[in-house]
Design an enzyme around this catalytic site. Structure first.
Site, short mmCIF file in Angstrom:
data_model
loop_
_atom_site.label_atom_id
_atom_site.label_comp_id
_atom_site.label_asym_id
_atom_site.label_seq_id
_atom_site.Cartn_x
_atom_site.Cartn_y
_atom_site.Cartn_z
N GLY A 18 2.83 9.41 -4.16
CA GLY A 18 4.20 8.98 -3.64
C GLY A 18 3.31 7.99 -2.34
O GLY A 18 1.91 8.09 -1.74
N GLY A 20 3.92 7.32 2.34
CA GLY A 20 4.85 7.16 2.92
C GLY A 20 4.74 6.32 4.08
O GLY A 20 3.73 5.46 4.39
N GLY A 21 5.63 7.19 5.42
CA GLY A 21 5.28 5.63 6.24
C GLY A 21 3.54 5.71 7.26
O GLY A 21 3.44 5.45 7.90
N MET A 22 3.61 6.84 7.45
CA MET A 22 1.76 7.30 7.90
C MET A 22 1.07 7.92 7.27
O MET A 22 -0.13 6.72 7.20
CB MET A 22 2.61 8.28 8.15
CG MET A 22 1.74 9.81 9.45
SD MET A 22 1.21 8.77 10.86
CE MET A 22 -0.02 8.85 11.42
N ALA A 23 0.95 7.82 5.88
CA ALA A 23 -0.35 8.18 5.09
C ALA A 23 0.47 8.32 3.94
O ALA A 23 1.71 8.47 2.60
CB ALA A 23 -0.94 9.65 4.85
N ASN A 24 -0.98 8.00 2.34
CA ASN A 24 -0.30 7.48 0.61
C ASN A 24 -0.71 9.03 0.54
O ASN A 24 -2.09 9.96 1.05
CB ASN A 24 -1.21 7.15 0.52
CG ASN A 24 -0.30 5.01 1.19
OD1 ASN A 24 0.40 5.28 1.31
ND2 ASN A 24 -1.92 4.21 1.01
N VAL A 25 -0.01 9.53 -0.50
CA VAL A 25 -0.87 11.28 -1.39
C VAL A 25 -1.54 11.28 -2.51
O VAL A 25 -0.58 9.98 -3.42
CB VAL A 25 0.23 11.79 -0.78
CG1 VAL A 25 0.21 12.81 -1.55
CG2 VAL A 25 0.83 11.95 0.57
N LYS A 40 -4.47 13.90 1.30
CA LYS A 40 -2.99 12.63 2.63
C LYS A 40 -3.96 12.03 2.55
O LYS A 40 -5.40 11.94 3.53
CB LYS A 40 -2.37 13.60 3.23
CG LYS A 40 -1.41 12.15 3.48
CD LYS A 40 -0.33 13.28 4.25
CE LYS A 40 1.04 14.03 3.63
NZ LYS A 40 1.65 14.09 4.25
N ASP A 134 9.44 16.91 12.52
CA ASP A 134 10.67 16.08 11.09
C ASP A 134 10.99 16.50 10.15
O ASP A 134 10.38 16.56 9.56
CB ASP A 134 9.19 15.04 11.40
CG ASP A 134 10.39 13.90 9.97
OD1 ASP A 134 11.15 13.34 10.13
OD2 ASP A 134 8.87 13.47 9.80
#
Length: 659
Positions: A18, A20-25, A40, A134
């Site tokens: 997936g 995200g706004g901060m990192a890719n997993v 991550k 969060d």
């Protein structure tokens, strides 16, 4: 990142999970520990921001301290070619957002179980002074066994630094944002409690309380609008359960739970019939705002005008003596000043007098009432609640708190201890250790695990528990030890070549192995092992059979040597069921009607006698075994099978023709 790339010389990337706004997993495989992990990677556009990198690393390292069954474990934090990465436990399942969508409506008890796991995890983080910031269903994973695990600890802090530019992130998080965060204030532990209340709301209703087209419109609703009633959505929801939502999502942090543990304690009893008539929670009213009234200037001018001599009152004969008029004017202004001072003094003397609330914690109710009375205060309502630190029937605290100011003769609420919160222990035998430990830890119980090999109980299932089912314990004082099945023990087979028969039998007994002996003529010393199967160094399971060939010695050359005939005899060994037992220490163990039998086989032939065990084996059902015999022509052999010291089968006239 492409598949098969090996990160840090250890983690082989398998596929993307997936973005995200901060990192890719990514899903990866740990080549050293041979397990799947999640990796991550900080996003490319954030890798040049030294502040974000520093926060990512520091918070990632802090997250490695959080060891809890309901927190996704962080295994490693590193950097490669400018890529900041974090290696975490891989959870096979779905996030709570998808779980709600797929399973709604969710039974109330299951909602409480999920929340208790999440609250237990957040309590550990808060104990380490880590605020998640969060919390939302997208950051809570539910594995295939139903265990909840919180992720993104530590990264949430770094994410907030870029929140205003990460539109998707804000839209995904603003639904769970506390009012103080929405105003741009500092996030605290009580901000996490607010987010947990919104998550509980969504579990009960299937939706978030506030919606809007923009993040700003939703944020405004968080600090302006009241949380909609979950009971209006579903009237069957008990008032006590709705009260948990209302208290956790109070606009003012001071009206929320003091700790997530307090929230968990309240949630635990929310379905209890004893709370069926509970009133709806209403936050404490704002303190009375006293107003200081000042005499209106127009009134003052009117008073002055009233007392000031009119022009007609002045004798016509003295029109030019203005100094007298000025003198009277000064006098009147002085009188007005005195009048204002008197009004202010009267107002000050008429205000309600205040006193300082004394500290009555640790006192009995009578002692606390007397101390309050000595301070010109009355006793208000008395609320009882559990306490791990204050003994039963003693005062825990007051509201208003000690050392705070209160109006004279006002009522002070007392919180009285019911003693430590007791936890009822259930029967966990045969259940998954992971789920059992999560449930117990969510209730504040310290759980200790010890592994034990087992041929019958599945790996990871509880075999024994140190506290019997039905007992109530103080979680602060009692540790529950769970004995967990590690499956069949495996061992590396020793080199048996050259060892004597007695040595091999002792080794087999020590390692719980079954030995089957064969014989053949060889130049080696008689009764010495000359071959084994499996070979030395092989990995075998406990209870496995190892075939060892022993030397009969040199083959005789004399023609008068008797002829030895080799043949096999099949024997069926009956199984005897065992009753379940409880150990003398009071530990409850796996209850089974099948159990196992340990039997020994003795044979008598050309190479054996009844003096030593030919084979020992463990059976769980009726079992057929094949016994090899070497019998001289014209003679017979024999066997006997022993269980619990008793001979259960025997035949002393075994010949080739008879079988």
């Amino acid at each position: 990142m492409r598949p098969n790339y090996v990160l840090g010389g250890r983690y082989r990337i398998t596929e993307a999970l997936g973005e995200g706004g901060m990192a890719n997993v990514y899903l990866a495989h740990d080549l050293i520990l041979d397990r799947d992990v999640s990796v991550k990677l900080l996003r490319l556009d954030l890798r040049d921001d030294p502040h974000t990198i520093k926060r990512f690393q520091r918070e990632g390292l802090a997250a490695t301290e959080l060891v809890h069954p309901n927190i996704v474990s962080v295994y490693d934090v590193g950097e490669e070619n400018g890529m900041q990465y974090m290696v975490m436990e891989y959870v096979k399942g779905m996030d709570l957002k998808a779980y709600i969508k797929q399973h709604f409506p969710i039974p109330y008890q299951e909602v409480i179980n999920i929340m208790e796991q999440v609250l237990s995890a957040v309590a550990v983080a808060h104990a380490h002074n880590i605020i998640h910031r969060d919390l939302k269903p997208q950051n809570i994973l539910i594995d295939d066994k139903g265990v909840a695990k919180i992720t993104d600890f530590g990264i949430a802090v770094a994410m907030s630094e870029n929140a205003l530019t990460q539109t998707n992130t804000v839209l995904g998080s603003v639904h769970y944002l506390s009012p103080e965060q929405a105003r741009g204030g500092m996030a605290t532990k009580k901000s996490d409690i607010y987010s947990l209340g919104i998550i509980l709301y969504e579990l009960l209703t299937g939706t978030v309380p506030f919606k809007g087209e923009t993040a700003i419109s939703i944020a405004i609703k968080h600090f302006q609008s009241e949380i909609p009633s979950v009971r209006e959505f579903d009237p069957r929801i008990p008032q006590a359960l709705e009260n948990v939502v209302l208290k956790a999502t109070s606009k003012r942090p001071s009206d929320r739970y003091e700790t997530v543990t307090d929230m968990a304690n309240d949630l635990e009893t929310s379905l209890s019939p004893r709370r069926a008539s509970e009133a709806k929670f209403v936050p404490a009213a704002d303190a009375d705002n006293g107003e200081t009234k000042v005499l209106d200037k127009s009134a003052l001018h009117s008073e002055v005008a009233h007392q000031e001599p009119k022009p007609d009152d002045v004798p016509p004969s003295k029109p030019k003596k203005r100094h007298r008029r000025r003198h009277w004017l000064y006098v009147l202004f002085g009188l007005a000043a005195v009048l204002i001072a008197m009004v202010g003094l009267a107002f000050w003397l008429g205000r309600p007098q205040t006193v300082t609330v004394p500290d009555v914690s640790g006192l009995t109710i009578d002692e606390a009432q007397q101390k309050l009375s000595d301070s010109s205060l009355d006793t208000g309502s008395i609320k009882r609640q559990s306490s791990a630190d204050i003994k039963k029937n003693l005062v825990i605290k007051t509201s208003p708190a000690a050392e705070k100011s209160a109006k004279k003769d006002s009522k002070i609420k007392l919180y009285v201890s019911t003693g430590p919160r007791m936890v009822r222990i259930g029967n966990y035998i045969g259940q998954s250790y992971t789920r059992t430990a999560a449930v117990l830890k969510a209730k504040g119980v310290t759980v200790r695990r010890q592994n034990e090999s087992s041929n019958e109980v599945p790996i990871g299932s509880v075999m024994q528990q140190s506290v019997e089912s039905g007992q109530r314990i103080n979680p602060k004082e009692t540790t529950v030890t769970l004995t967990v099945s590690a499956g069949q023990r495996q061992l590396q087979l020793a080199n048996l070549i050259g060892k004597k028969k007695a040595q091999i039998q002792r080794y087999a007994t020590q390692e719980s192995l079954n030995i089957s002996f064969k014989y053949r003529y060889d130049n080696a010393t008689k009764e010495t092992a000359i071959d084994q199967n499996p070979a030395a160094g092989s990995m075998v399971k406990e209870g496995s059979t190892v075939v060892v060939t022993l030397s009969r010695g040199k083959k005789p050359v004399s023609k008068s040597e008797p002829k030895v005939e080799d043949f096999n005899v099949d024997v069926s060994i009956p199984f005897e069921a065992n009753s379940s037992k409880t150990s003398g220490s009071g530990k409850t163990s796996v209850s089974s009607t099948s159990g196992v039998n340990t039997v020994q086989i003795y044979i008598r032939d050309h190479d054996h006698d009844y003096g030593t065990v030919y084979k020992q084996l463990t059976i769980a059902q009726d079992t057929q075994v094949t016994i090899p015999f070497a019998v001289e022509s014209g003679k017979s052999g024999g066997y006997k099978i022993v269980r619990d010291g008793k001979v259960i089968l025997a035949d002393n006239n075994v010949t080739k023709n008879a079988h």
